[in-house]
Design a protein around this motif. Structure first.
Motif: not given
Length: 328
Positions: A248-250, A253-255, A257-261, A268-272
């Motif tokens: 769930y954590l992986m 964080s991927l989802a 990342f895509i939203i922030c990108l 924030a995208a880079a951190l995620l």
């Protein structure tokens, strides 16, 4: 046929003639009167190669063999049901086409069966031979867990009366996953004792798997939901399987990342993305801890570890919705 059949052996199979040949060969070596047991090979759909194997063994006269076939592919649960319903004996022993029963297998089952036990089941010992390190693959390591299963169709037996009372295998389980636990829980629900016979042994070799097969295996998670819906309390105490927290954590964080990108929030995208990469590498390292470090296997673990969490969660929720059984 001059003697009564004491045990009927049911083997579900489909398009694996070489494995089936080896299984039947092991049954031909049983230290048990060949006229006192029969073998019912049930093909999960029309299969000329399987029929040919059975006919070649029937021609030897070493075994009493029957070939049965489902009209269409429906899964091993349906194949086993067709087998035991057409069996002549009061004791039905189950094994799989990729297994090799020990020569004493049937003899041990028969020795421990009391004639007045109309309602009883047996579960034997499964042995999974593993190669020495560093040759153990992730697939082999996962297969080795079969040796710890409480009740498994690679090595079990039930009286026909017990199967008739419970209805046998639930044919909603269309893959080789959880249908054995479903039968186990059904036996327990009906108060039918399950006796452990460690002397009744079956060898379960690790068969070859295709590269990345662990991705396709995630689809089996659908049937966790079906089993949970039918037996929630037993599932919680004996299975307890759902996607682990790291999945769930992986995935989360991927989802994110895509939203922030997409939103243009690059820091924030880079951190995620970094969080996902750390989770991915940690998961890969966990899978390699007890398995081969050879380059092809390591590349397979890196690739599949990136997708397993997402697929596991997807099939988990797909099954939860399909069978209306919501659990985390």
């Amino acid at each position: 046929m001059t003697k009564d059949i004491k045990i009927s052996v049911v083997i579900p199979t489909y398009s694996r003639p070489q494995l089936l040949m080896e299984c039947i060969h092991a049954l031909a070596l049983q230290h048990f009167d060949s006229e006192a047991f029969e073998v019912l090979v049930v093909s999960d759909g029309p299969d000329a190669a399987t029929r040919k194997v059975v006919n070649s063994w029937k021609a030897t006269g070493l075994l009493q063999l029957k070939y049965l076939s489902l009209q269409r592919k429906s899964g091993p649960a349906a194949a086993r049901n067709k087998g035991w319903k057409n069996a002549a004996a009061k004791i039905i022993a189950f094994t799989d086409d990729d297994c090799r029963p020990d020569p004493e297998w049937l003899n041990r089952i028969w020795q421990h069966h009391r004639k007045d036990d109309d309602l009883v089941a047996y579960t034997g010992k499964v042995i999974v031979p593993l190669p020495e390190q560093p040759a153990i693959t992730d697939h082999a390591f996962n297969t080795s867990h079969l040796a710890k299963a409480e009740f498994i169709t690679a090595n079990c037996a039930c009286t026909k009366a017990a199967l008739e009372l419970t209805g046998g295998f639930d044919e909603q389980f269309t893959m080789a996953w959880r249908e054995d636990s479903d039968l186990e829980f059904n036996l327990l629900k009906h108060g039918i004792p399950i006796r452990y016979l460690p002397v009744a042994r079956v060898i379960h070799p690790v068969r070859k798997s295709s590269w990345g097969s662990s991705l396709a295996d995630q689809r089996k998670g659908i049937f966790n939901a079906l089993l949970f819906r039918k037996y929630p309390d037993l599932y919680k105490t004996r299975i307890r399987q759902s996607p682990p927290l790291k999945y769930y954590l992986m995935t989360g964080s991927l989802a994110a990342f895509i939203i922030c990108l997409l939103a243009g929030n690059l820091p924030a995208a880079a951190l995620l993305l970094g969080c996902w990469i750390l989770g991915w590498l940690y998961f890969t390292a966990q899978r390699l801890m007890h398995t081969s470090r050879q380059l092809p296997h390591m590349l397979e673990m890196l690739y599949t570890s990136a997708f397993i969490p997402l697929l596991s969660i997807y099939w988990h929720f797909y099954g939860s919705i399909k069978y209306r059984a919501f659990f985390l």
